[in-house]
Design a protein around this motif. Sequence first.
Motif, PDB file in Angstrom:
ATOM      1  N   UNK A   6       0.676  -1.225   0.279  1.00 41.14           N
ATOM      2  CA  UNK A   6      -0.077   0.041   0.146  1.00 41.14           C
ATOM      3  C   UNK A   6       0.724   1.596  -0.488  1.00 41.14           C
ATOM      4  N   UNK A   7       2.708   0.946   0.331  1.00 45.24           N
ATOM      5  CA  UNK A   7       2.484   2.431   1.134  1.00 45.24           C
ATOM      6  C   UNK A   7       3.468   2.549  -0.768  1.00 45.24           C
ATOM      7  N   UNK A   8       3.832   1.591  -0.741  1.00 46.91           N
ATOM      8  CA  UNK A   8       4.912   1.258  -2.368  1.00 46.91           C
ATOM      9  C   UNK A   8       3.432   2.432  -3.627  1.00 46.91           C
ATOM     10  N   UNK A  47      10.048 -11.458   1.459  1.00 48.44           N
ATOM     11  CA  UNK A  47       9.891 -12.072   2.897  1.00 48.44           C
ATOM     12  C   UNK A  47       9.652 -10.094   3.402  1.00 48.44           C
ATOM     13  N   UNK A  48      10.183 -10.447   4.296  1.00 43.12           N
ATOM     14  CA  UNK A  48       8.829  -8.593   4.817  1.00 43.12           C
ATOM     15  C   UNK A  48      10.385  -7.798   4.647  1.00 43.12           C
ATOM     16  N   UNK A  49      11.627  -8.192   5.130  1.00 39.33           N
ATOM     17  CA  UNK A  49      12.487  -7.191   5.209  1.00 39.33           C
ATOM     18  C   UNK A  49      12.679  -7.186   3.574  1.00 39.33           C
ATOM     19  N   UNK A  50      12.943  -8.093   2.678  1.00 46.01           N
ATOM     20  CA  UNK A  50      12.758  -7.615   0.739  1.00 46.01           C
ATOM     21  C   UNK A  50      11.876  -6.398   0.323  1.00 46.01           C
ATOM     22  N   UNK A  51      10.644  -7.131   1.573  1.00 49.53           N
ATOM     23  CA  UNK A  51       9.902  -6.179   0.774  1.00 49.53           C
ATOM     24  C   UNK A  51      10.052  -4.180   1.721  1.00 49.53           C
ATOM     25  N   UNK A  52      10.822  -4.431   2.661  1.00 52.29           N
ATOM     26  CA  UNK A  52      11.531  -3.166   2.888  1.00 52.29           C
ATOM     27  C   UNK A  52      12.375  -2.493   2.260  1.00 52.29           C
ATOM     28  N   UNK A  53      13.069  -3.541   1.479  1.00 51.30           N
ATOM     29  CA  UNK A  53      14.312  -3.015   0.520  1.00 51.30           C
ATOM     30  C   UNK A  53      14.069  -2.039  -0.370  1.00 51.30           C
ATOM     31  N   UNK A  54      12.665  -2.847  -1.050  1.00 52.38           N
ATOM     32  CA  UNK A  54      12.095  -2.768  -2.095  1.00 52.38           C
ATOM     33  C   UNK A  54      10.998  -1.418  -1.650  1.00 52.38           C
ATOM     34  N   UNK A  55      10.744  -1.186  -1.119  1.00 47.53           N
ATOM     35  CA  UNK A  55      10.742   0.571  -0.717  1.00 47.53           C
ATOM     36  C   UNK A  55      11.369   1.240  -0.301  1.00 47.53           C
ATOM     37  N   UNK A  56      12.167   0.583   0.019  1.00 49.10           N
ATOM     38  CA  UNK A  56      13.516   2.181   0.425  1.00 49.10           C
ATOM     39  C   UNK A  56      13.864   2.580  -1.039  1.00 49.10           C
ATOM     40  N   UNK A  57      14.130   1.092  -1.990  1.00 47.98           N
ATOM     41  CA  UNK A  57      14.513   1.655  -3.160  1.00 47.98           C
ATOM     42  C   UNK A  57      13.604   2.755  -3.709  1.00 47.98           C
TER      43      UNK A  57
END
Length: 91
Positions: A6-8, A47-57
């Motif tokens: 949703x944030x993305x 994974x949630x960690x990968x999702x956060x990396x995607x969002x950050x990028x």
Amino acid sequence: MNKIAQECKKLLLENNIDQLSEIDFDVNGKMHTFSFEYIIDTYMQASEESQLVFLSALQKSLEADNMGVEKFFEGMGQLLLMTHLSEKFQG
């Protein structure tokens, strides 16, 4: 839809970028088309960690400008395509 997805999508909306925008990839004369939405949704299965990396990028690409976003989704789409093609050859 999870919170990170949703944030993305919210980030794209806030920056007037259509999540249904598409990127075409030509692989040996065969066209593959991925929408930004599809790329986001596919990465959100990780994974949630990968999702956060995607969002950050994604956030960093938005800071660059619209070309940064275009390049970001192009790169992410290429990774998905390579993974998909690799699975087809192994299967």
